[in-house]
Design a protein around this motif. Structure first.
Motif, PDB file in Angstrom:
ATOM      1  N   CYS A   1      41.101  44.057  54.577  1.00 28.64           N
ATOM      2  CA  CYS A   1      41.243  42.630  53.788  1.00 28.64           C
ATOM      3  C   CYS A   1      41.761  43.247  52.561  1.00 28.64           C
ATOM      4  N   ILE A   2      43.140  42.828  52.098  1.00 27.44           N
ATOM      5  CA  ILE A   2      43.613  43.058  51.027  1.00 27.44           C
ATOM      6  C   ILE A   2      43.368  41.912  49.869  1.00 27.44           C
ATOM      7  N   ILE A   3      43.042  42.264  48.687  1.00 25.06           N
ATOM      8  CA  ILE A   3      42.640  41.106  47.778  1.00 25.06           C
ATOM      9  C   ILE A   3      43.836  41.060  46.733  1.00 25.06           C
ATOM     10  N   ARG A   4      44.548  40.124  46.462  1.00 24.25           N
ATOM     11  CA  ARG A   4      45.436  39.878  45.446  1.00 24.25           C
ATOM     12  C   ARG A   4      45.220  38.764  44.202  1.00 24.25           C
ATOM     13  N   ALA A   5      45.246  39.122  43.124  1.00 18.80           N
ATOM     14  CA  ALA A   5      45.063  38.392  41.919  1.00 18.80           C
ATOM     15  C   ALA A   5      45.908  38.550  40.936  1.00 18.80           C
ATOM     16  N   ILE A   6      46.808  37.461  40.586  1.00 21.67           N
ATOM     17  CA  ILE A   6      47.939  37.599  39.680  1.00 21.67           C
ATOM     18  C   ILE A   6      48.099  36.620  38.666  1.00 21.67           C
ATOM     19  N   ASN A   7      48.814  37.116  37.759  1.00 20.06           N
ATOM     20  CA  ASN A   7      49.095  35.728  36.687  1.00 20.06           C
ATOM     21  C   ASN A   7      50.692  36.015  36.387  1.00 20.06           C
ATOM     22  N   THR A   8      51.194  34.654  36.073  1.00 21.46           N
ATOM     23  CA  THR A   8      52.529  34.614  35.846  1.00 21.46           C
ATOM     24  C   THR A   8      52.761  33.371  34.700  1.00 21.46           C
ATOM     25  N   THR A   9      54.108  33.155  34.379  1.00 22.98           N
ATOM     26  CA  THR A   9      54.529  31.924  33.830  1.00 22.98           C
ATOM     27  C   THR A   9      55.507  31.405  34.293  1.00 22.98           C
ATOM     28  N   ASP A  10      56.491  32.319  34.900  1.00 22.17           N
ATOM     29  CA  ASP A  10      57.751  31.618  35.511  1.00 22.17           C
ATOM     30  C   ASP A  10      57.769  32.048  37.101  1.00 22.17           C
ATOM     31  N   VAL A  11      56.991  33.175  37.815  1.00 21.29           N
ATOM     32  CA  VAL A  11      56.870  33.478  39.017  1.00 21.29           C
ATOM     33  C   VAL A  11      58.137  34.627  39.398  1.00 21.29           C
ATOM     34  N   MET A  12      58.874  34.829  38.122  1.00 20.26           N
ATOM     35  CA  MET A  12      59.841  35.928  38.341  1.00 20.26           C
ATOM     36  C   MET A  12      59.422  37.030  38.084  1.00 20.26           C
ATOM     37  N   GLU A  13      58.326  37.159  37.179  1.00 16.23           N
ATOM     38  CA  GLU A  13      57.622  38.326  36.769  1.00 16.23           C
ATOM     39  C   GLU A  13      56.175  38.135  36.856  1.00 16.23           C
ATOM     40  N   VAL A  14      55.385  39.160  37.530  1.00 12.01           N
ATOM     41  CA  VAL A  14      53.933  38.644  37.919  1.00 12.01           C
ATOM     42  C   VAL A  14      53.262  39.954  37.479  1.00 12.01           C
ATOM     43  N   THR A  15      52.147  39.605  36.614  1.00 12.04           N
ATOM     44  CA  THR A  15      51.082  40.746  36.308  1.00 12.04           C
ATOM     45  C   THR A  15      49.855  40.757  36.982  1.00 12.04           C
ATOM     46  N   VAL A  16      48.980  41.865  37.273  1.00 14.64           N
ATOM     47  CA  VAL A  16      47.905  41.776  38.097  1.00 14.64           C
ATOM     48  C   VAL A  16      46.594  41.737  37.087  1.00 14.64           C
ATOM     49  N   GLU A  17      45.743  40.682  37.671  1.00 14.93           N
ATOM     50  CA  GLU A  17      44.532  40.567  37.024  1.00 14.93           C
ATOM     51  C   GLU A  17      43.614  41.626  37.421  1.00 14.93           C
ATOM     52  N   HIS A  18      43.072  42.505  36.466  1.00 15.52           N
ATOM     53  CA  HIS A  18      42.144  43.436  36.783  1.00 15.52           C
ATOM     54  C   HIS A  18      40.652  42.963  36.672  1.00 15.52           C
ATOM     55  N   LEU A  19      40.160  43.140  37.823  1.00  9.19           N
ATOM     56  CA  LEU A  19      38.587  42.509  37.980  1.00  9.19           C
ATOM     57  C   LEU A  19      37.623  43.643  37.781  1.00  9.19           C
ATOM     58  N   SER A  20      36.399  43.379  37.482  1.00 11.90           N
ATOM     59  CA  SER A  20      35.413  44.086  36.887  1.00 11.90           C
ATOM     60  C   SER A  20      35.057  44.894  38.046  1.00 11.90           C
ATOM     61  N   ASP A  21      34.640  46.078  37.753  1.00 12.12           N
ATOM     62  CA  ASP A  21      34.049  46.895  38.942  1.00 12.12           C
ATOM     63  C   ASP A  21      33.161  46.106  39.746  1.00 12.12           C
ATOM     64  N   GLU A  22      31.958  45.515  39.025  1.00 15.98           N
ATOM     65  CA  GLU A  22      30.926  44.894  39.704  1.00 15.98           C
ATOM     66  C   GLU A  22      31.287  44.105  40.555  1.00 15.98           C
ATOM     67  N   LEU A  23      32.343  43.105  39.922  1.00 17.61           N
ATOM     68  CA  LEU A  23      33.017  42.080  40.833  1.00 17.61           C
ATOM     69  C   LEU A  23      33.596  42.494  42.099  1.00 17.61           C
ATOM     70  N   ILE A  24      34.217  43.593  41.867  1.00 24.38           N
ATOM     71  CA  ILE A  24      34.957  44.264  43.257  1.00 24.38           C
ATOM     72  C   ILE A  24      33.765  44.676  44.072  1.00 24.38           C
ATOM     73  N   ASP A  25      32.917  45.307  43.599  1.00 23.93           N
ATOM     74  CA  ASP A  25      31.769  45.977  44.328  1.00 23.93           C
ATOM     75  C   ASP A  25      31.036  44.865  45.278  1.00 23.93           C
ATOM     76  N   HIS A  26      30.905  43.487  44.304  1.00 18.46           N
ATOM     77  CA  HIS A  26      30.168  42.398  45.153  1.00 18.46           C
ATOM     78  C   HIS A  26      30.992  41.855  46.296  1.00 18.46           C
ATOM     79  N   LEU A  27      32.351  41.880  46.002  1.00 17.56           N
ATOM     80  CA  LEU A  27      33.353  41.133  46.721  1.00 17.56           C
ATOM     81  C   LEU A  27      33.418  41.906  48.031  1.00 17.56           C
ATOM     82  N   VAL A  28      33.539  43.414  47.995  1.00 12.08           N
ATOM     83  CA  VAL A  28      33.719  44.344  49.098  1.00 12.08           C
ATOM     84  C   VAL A  28      32.488  44.023  49.997  1.00 12.08           C
ATOM     85  N   ASN A  29      31.256  43.794  49.299  1.00 14.32           N
ATOM     86  CA  ASN A  29      29.937  43.826  50.035  1.00 14.32           C
ATOM     87  C   ASN A  29      29.914  42.530  50.896  1.00 14.32           C
TER      88      ASN A  29
END
Length: 326
Positions: free
Chosen positions: A271-299
């Motif tokens: 399962c791939i998680i994608r979390a992103i931010n943008t203002t115009d959808v032409m350029e998109v940056t990645v939202e970096h999640l905390s290690d704790e949240l990533i671990d919790h989501l994986v579990n």
């Protein structure tokens, strides 16, 4: 004749301005429609939901909403449309369960463009069939917004005028939010009393979860996308990220890898998680999640979603990667 947005029109960003816009549109809708019926394809997305709420306020049961469940919606969405519009707003709502029809047509289809065409074409077919069962419909309501008009004039994309309905369906259009930008549509929706999770809903592609289930869509893999997406949304809400991150979702690709569960070998999907931010959808940056949240989501995803034995995080911005996988 439909109006265009005046150059000096004030940006709707307060409840007072939204109230004034709603009152103005109610008058215009009543003048345009009279005692005739209006048909609306209600997806549950922001634009169609705001149009529905506005028309219900203006003409009540003269509006006929058709909600087509094609099996590619997120968890709980069809139920929310019924609850908000039929139960709370007393809308004249036709619910069409077309899940089997769509998924049977999509079986074995791997090409993304072909999948999109099948989903779009079948939606029009189902909607047209429902429309033909109704008498006295003279108007078609649409959630066209101002950026749609601008993009179509600039040749960026074709305006979805009447959604490509068959020629025998010659409806006059009702487009009460066509002069508004997306942020204004949300302010109007809030003023109309729609729930926050509908008004501030993150962008969702027309083909729905169909583009987040790359390759040939199977029911079990589609369910894995739906369930993992629901967990992600729930955890983002709990962790104060809802409304702060522009878009977040899961993708379950069509390949398997070896894993271990309860001491036994598994052969399941990632399962791939994608979390992103943008203002115009032409350029998109990645939202970096905390290690704790990533671990919790994986579990949670691995223990609660059947068929998943790995969780991956997509760190790729746009460019080079697009927002969706297909």
């Amino acid at each position: 004749m439909l109006e265009n947005r005046p150059d000096n029109m004030e940006r709707i960003n307060t409840p007072e301005l939204a109230k004034a816009y709603i009152a103005d549109q109610i008058e215009k809708i009543k003048a345009q429609v009279g005692d005739k019926k209006v048909l609306l394809a209600l997806s549950g997305g922001v634009d169609s939901s705001v149009v529905a709420a506005l028309l219900i306020k203006a003409i009540g049961k003269q509006l006929v909403c058709v909600h087509v469940n094609h099996g590619l919606l997120r968890k709980g969405e069809p139920e929310q449309v019924i609850k908000v519009f039929r139960d709370e707003m007393d809308a004249n709502l036709i619910y069409v369960d077309a899940v089997d029809r769509f998924l049977d047509k999509l079986a074995g289809v791997t090409d993304p463009e072909q999948k999109r065409k099948i989903i779009g074409g079948e939606f029009i077919e189902v909607f047209a069939e429902e429309a033909r069962k109704l008498d006295g419909i003279e108007f078609l309501a649409q959630g066209t917004i101002w950026p749609d008009i601008l993009e179509s004039e600039a040749g960026i994309k074709a305006h979805h005028n009447a959604g490509g309905l068959p020629d025998d369906m010659d409806f006059e259009l009702v487009e009460p939010v066509r002069m508004l930008f997306k942020d204004e549509v949300r302010v109007v929706g809030k003023e109309l009393g729609l729930p926050d999770n509908m008004v501030y809903r993150q962008p969702f592609p027309g083909p729905g979860l169909g583009v987040r289930c790359p390759g040939a869509i199977t029911r079990d893999r589609l369910e894995a996308v739906r369930e993992s997406d629901a967990i992600l949304r729930e955890e983002f809400a709990k962790n104060g990220l809802e409304g702060k991150v522009w878009q977040y979702f899961t993708v379950v690709p069509d390949f398997k890898s070896t894993g271990v569960k309860n001491g036994k070998r598994t052969f399941d999907w990632p399962c791939i998680i994608r979390a992103i931010n943008t203002t115009d959808v032409m350029e998109v940056t990645v939202e970096h999640l905390s290690d704790e949240l990533i671990d919790h989501l994986v579990n949670r995803i691995i223990s609660e979603v059947p068929g998943i034995n790995r969780v991956l995080f997509d760190y790729t911005p746009k460019p080079p990667a697009t927002v969706e996988y297909e």
